[in-house]
Design a protein around this motif. Structure first.
Motif, PDB file in Angstrom:
ATOM      1  N   UNK A  63     -18.495  -1.824  -0.985  1.00 14.12           N
ATOM      2  CA  UNK A  63     -17.797  -1.043   0.031  1.00 14.12           C
ATOM      3  C   UNK A  63     -16.329  -1.467   0.143  1.00 14.12           C
ATOM      4  N   UNK A  64     -16.096  -2.770   0.190  1.00 11.37           N
ATOM      5  CA  UNK A  64     -14.725  -3.261   0.343  1.00 11.37           C
ATOM      6  C   UNK A  64     -13.916  -3.004  -0.928  1.00 11.37           C
ATOM      7  N   UNK A  65     -14.543  -3.122  -2.096  1.00 12.48           N
ATOM      8  CA  UNK A  65     -13.847  -2.821  -3.345  1.00 12.48           C
ATOM      9  C   UNK A  65     -13.369  -1.366  -3.348  1.00 12.48           C
ATOM     10  N   UNK A  66     -14.223  -0.455  -2.889  1.00 16.45           N
ATOM     11  CA  UNK A  66     -13.831   0.953  -2.797  1.00 16.45           C
ATOM     12  C   UNK A  66     -12.648   1.128  -1.843  1.00 16.45           C
ATOM     13  N   UNK A  67     -12.693   0.441  -0.701  1.00 14.97           N
ATOM     14  CA  UNK A  67     -11.609   0.548   0.276  1.00 14.97           C
ATOM     15  C   UNK A  67     -10.294   0.026  -0.300  1.00 14.97           C
ATOM     16  N   UNK A  68     -10.349  -1.092  -1.050  1.00 11.85           N
ATOM     17  CA  UNK A  68      -9.133  -1.666  -1.635  1.00 11.85           C
ATOM     18  C   UNK A  68      -8.527  -0.703  -2.645  1.00 11.85           C
ATOM     19  N   UNK A  69      -9.366  -0.106  -3.494  1.00  9.65           N
ATOM     20  CA  UNK A  69      -8.866   0.839  -4.488  1.00  9.65           C
ATOM     21  C   UNK A  69      -8.223   2.048  -3.806  1.00  9.65           C
ATOM     22  N   UNK A  70      -8.936   2.625  -2.814  1.00 10.89           N
ATOM     23  CA  UNK A  70      -8.428   3.818  -2.146  1.00 10.89           C
ATOM     24  C   UNK A  70      -7.160   3.564  -1.350  1.00 10.89           C
ATOM     25  N   UNK A  71      -7.176   2.509  -0.536  1.00 12.35           N
ATOM     26  CA  UNK A  71      -6.011   2.207   0.288  1.00 12.35           C
ATOM     27  C   UNK A  71      -4.853   1.677  -0.561  1.00 12.35           C
ATOM     28  N   UNK A  72      -5.166   0.929  -1.611  1.00  7.09           N
ATOM     29  CA  UNK A  72      -4.114   0.401  -2.466  1.00  7.09           C
ATOM     30  C   UNK A  72      -3.328   1.494  -3.163  1.00  7.09           C
ATOM     31  N   UNK A  73      -4.012   2.535  -3.628  1.00  8.21           N
ATOM     32  CA  UNK A  73      -3.330   3.645  -4.287  1.00  8.21           C
ATOM     33  C   UNK A  73      -2.369   4.359  -3.343  1.00  8.21           C
ATOM     34  N   UNK A  74      -2.763   4.473  -2.074  1.00 11.67           N
ATOM     35  CA  UNK A  74      -1.951   5.210  -1.105  1.00 11.67           C
ATOM     36  C   UNK A  74      -0.846   4.350  -0.492  1.00 11.67           C
ATOM     37  N   UNK A  75      -1.148   3.084  -0.256  1.00 11.92           N
ATOM     38  CA  UNK A  75      -0.258   2.263   0.563  1.00 11.92           C
ATOM     39  C   UNK A  75       0.603   1.290  -0.227  1.00 11.92           C
ATOM     40  N   UNK A  76       0.283   1.070  -1.511  1.00 12.95           N
ATOM     41  CA  UNK A  76       1.108   0.179  -2.337  1.00 12.95           C
ATOM     42  C   UNK A  76       1.462   0.873  -3.659  1.00 12.95           C
ATOM     43  N   UNK A  77       2.205   1.989  -3.590  1.00 11.35           N
ATOM     44  CA  UNK A  77       2.490   2.757  -4.806  1.00 11.35           C
ATOM     45  C   UNK A  77       3.686   2.239  -5.602  1.00 11.35           C
ATOM     46  N   UNK A  78       4.428   1.266  -5.073  1.00 14.56           N
ATOM     47  CA  UNK A  78       5.584   0.747  -5.799  1.00 14.56           C
ATOM     48  C   UNK A  78       5.514  -0.780  -5.843  1.00 14.56           C
ATOM     49  N   UNK A  79       6.367  -1.363  -6.678  1.00 11.73           N
ATOM     50  CA  UNK A  79       6.257  -2.804  -6.925  1.00 11.73           C
ATOM     51  C   UNK A  79       6.630  -3.633  -5.696  1.00 11.73           C
ATOM     52  N   UNK A  80       7.517  -3.113  -4.832  1.00 11.09           N
ATOM     53  CA  UNK A  80       7.864  -3.865  -3.627  1.00 11.09           C
ATOM     54  C   UNK A  80       6.655  -4.010  -2.718  1.00 11.09           C
ATOM     55  N   UNK A  81       5.927  -2.902  -2.499  1.00  6.13           N
ATOM     56  CA  UNK A  81       4.760  -2.962  -1.616  1.00  6.13           C
ATOM     57  C   UNK A  81       3.600  -3.715  -2.262  1.00  6.13           C
ATOM     58  N   UNK A  82       3.474  -3.598  -3.590  1.00  9.32           N
ATOM     59  CA  UNK A  82       2.470  -4.412  -4.283  1.00  9.32           C
ATOM     60  C   UNK A  82       2.780  -5.890  -4.093  1.00  9.32           C
ATOM     61  N   UNK A  83       4.059  -6.247  -4.171  1.00 10.57           N
ATOM     62  CA  UNK A  83       4.465  -7.640  -3.970  1.00 10.57           C
ATOM     63  C   UNK A  83       4.136  -8.117  -2.557  1.00 10.57           C
ATOM     64  N   UNK A  84       4.425  -7.259  -1.551  1.00  8.70           N
ATOM     65  CA  UNK A  84       4.077  -7.613  -0.169  1.00  8.70           C
ATOM     66  C   UNK A  84       2.576  -7.854  -0.053  1.00  8.70           C
ATOM     67  N   UNK A  85       1.783  -6.979  -0.681  1.00  7.38           N
ATOM     68  CA  UNK A  85       0.327  -7.103  -0.601  1.00  7.38           C
ATOM     69  C   UNK A  85      -0.155  -8.396  -1.249  1.00  7.38           C
ATOM     70  N   UNK A  86       0.347  -8.704  -2.448  1.00  7.22           N
ATOM     71  CA  UNK A  86      -0.115  -9.894  -3.169  1.00  7.22           C
ATOM     72  C   UNK A  86       0.327 -11.170  -2.450  1.00  7.22           C
ATOM     73  N   UNK A  87       1.562 -11.198  -1.954  1.00  9.43           N
ATOM     74  CA  UNK A  87       2.023 -12.368  -1.192  1.00  9.43           C
ATOM     75  C   UNK A  87       1.179 -12.544   0.067  1.00  9.43           C
ATOM     76  N   UNK A  88       0.871 -11.440   0.746  1.00 14.43           N
ATOM     77  CA  UNK A  88       0.037 -11.508   1.945  1.00 14.43           C
ATOM     78  C   UNK A  88      -1.349 -12.042   1.621  1.00 14.43           C
ATOM     79  N   UNK A  89      -1.927 -11.561   0.508  1.00 10.92           N
ATOM     80  CA  UNK A  89      -3.247 -12.052   0.106  1.00 10.92           C
ATOM     81  C   UNK A  89      -3.202 -13.539  -0.205  1.00 10.92           C
ATOM     82  N   UNK A  90      -2.159 -13.966  -0.907  1.00 15.19           N
ATOM     83  CA  UNK A  90      -2.034 -15.380  -1.281  1.00 15.19           C
ATOM     84  C   UNK A  90      -1.922 -16.278  -0.051  1.00 15.19           C
ATOM     85  N   UNK A  91      -1.045 -15.897   0.874  1.00 10.90           N
ATOM     86  CA  UNK A  91      -0.860 -16.708   2.083  1.00 10.90           C
ATOM     87  C   UNK A  91      -2.129 -16.716   2.922  1.00 10.90           C
TER      88      UNK A  91
END
Length: 396
Positions: free
Chosen positions: A129-157
């Motif tokens: 369920x969570x994997x599906x949510x990450x794929x769906x929300x990630x496509x919509x909310x992190x479509x560029x490298x800046x937002x992908x970077x924010x997401x990955x840094x947030x996950x790391x911290x």
């Protein structure tokens, strides 16, 4: 015309009750998984909200103390069917878990189910369920490298600094970065939702939230009424917790165990039982209330711990469209939404992945469930049943 409006409102309310009750019976896996279930049901299937509105509502609830998944459900129910709809959405989502945990407290106290195969299967369901949510929300909310970077840094911290304070700092930092980077590029065309709650009611709810939070300890000291003290303990726990249901555990432990209201053994066994039932983890309070004071104790504890969440959501919703239409707020939400994807990704690893995928057969079952959910489009309740059966078989 008035009669037609009443019929439409009744129909919407009953629909909210049915959908939220179905989610309350099938939403296993904790608050992060619940957001995945909600996304699948409210956005993909019912289309009550678009992707952006749902993401913004999740971001709003991340800012508020309390159970984020329950607050999202209350918000959606309110948008769909007014104040009663918000209450009905909470009731449907919460009641199955409350009933199950009160029964645990009154009948099955001390019975260890933590190693049951079907419970392990439900943990694997949460992975899909969570994997599906990450794929769906990630496509919509992190479509560029800046937002992908924010997401990955947030996950790391989040993984390195796994505290409620870290989540608050991350969200605030992401909002600030979003204002700097995205307020001029913030996406136009956001849906302006009809919020059937006046600003006057919103202000009243916010005032009530703070008045109860400050006033209850005073009344508790003056009157020494036991049930008032119990209400105060659970209300304060529900008001001061950021980060979801797991974070409320130490707050409740400090309120219940040192006072002698609940033994440490019953506290821990009840928390284990809470992992085995669907719905919000805050219904652990229902178990504690039932252990301490029977049915009345369960009712008081449940109402007290969820009341702050309801008051905060109803208090902020009337101002939501105005906030969302501001370029600065849109930029902040853009950053926060990317951070939420990162927080979701971190939670996918810990605790969901590491507590569910313990051997190769667990990974195989998770992959099968993910395929059934994403590509075969089977409803979540079917996935829950298949996961529970699969978990039982893997234990054999």
């Amino acid at each position: 015309m008035n009669q037609a409006k009443k019929y439409h409102r009744l129909k919407s309310t009953l629909e909210v009750l049915w959908v939220s009750l179905k989610l309350g019976l099938t939403s296993f896996g904790g608050p992060v998984a619940h957001l995945g279930y909600f996304h699948d049901e409210y956005v993909r299937r019912k289309k009550w909200l678009d992707e952006r509105s749902y993401a913004d509502l999740v971001a709003l609830c991340q800012f508020l103390p309390g159970p984020a998944s329950s607050q999202v459900g209350i918000g959606i129910g309110t948008i769909r069917a007014g104040l009663l709809g918000g209450f009905i959405a909470w009731l449907g989502f919460t009641l199955p878990s409350v009933i199950a945990l009160v029964l645990f407290a009154l009948v099955l106290k001390g019975f260890d189910m933590s190693h049951a195969g079907w419970i392990h299967g439900l943990k694997i369901v949460a992975v899909a369920i969570v994997a599906q949510a990450i794929v769906g929300m990630g496509q919509k909310l992190t479509p560029d490298r800046k937002r992908v970077t924010i997401a990955i840094v947030s996950a790391t911290i989040t993984l390195i600094w796994p505290t409620a304070i870290a989540q608050i700092v991350l969200i605030a930092s992401a909002a600030f970065i979003g204002v700097l980077m995205y307020q001029e590029k913030s996406e136009a065309g956001r849906t302006m939702l009809q919020i059937p709650v006046s600003r006057t009611i919103g202000v009243i709810c916010l005032v009530l939230f703070f008045a109860i939070l400050v006033g209850l300890p005073v009344l508790r000291g003056i009157t020494s009424q036991h049930w008032l003290a119990l209400f105060d303990s659970f209300y304060r726990s529900g008001s001061l917790v950021f980060g979801g249901g797991h974070v409320v555990l130490p707050l409740l432990e400090r309120e219940m165990v040192p006072t002698g209201w609940v033994s440490k053994e019953n506290f821990l066994s009840g928390y284990g039982a809470t992992q085995a039932v669907p719905g919000p983890l805050f219904t652990f309070a229902s178990y504690l209330g039932a252990i301490h004071g029977g049915i009345l104790g369960a009712v008081i504890a449940t109402f007290a711990i969820f009341l702050p969440a309801y008051l905060l959501v109803i208090g902020t919703l009337p101002f939501w469209n105005v906030l969302r239409s501001s370029p600065q707020i849109q930029g902040a939400l853009t950053g926060v939404n990317a951070a939420v994807v990162g927080i979701l990704l971190a939670a996918f690893y810990n605790p969901i992945w590491i507590s569910a995928i313990l051997q190769p057969v667990d990974f195989a079952l998770a992959a099968i469930l993910f395929i059934l959910l994403v590509f075969w489009k089977l409803p979540p309740w079917v996935i829950v049943i298949v996961g529970a059966i699969g978990g039982t078989l893997t234990q054999l």
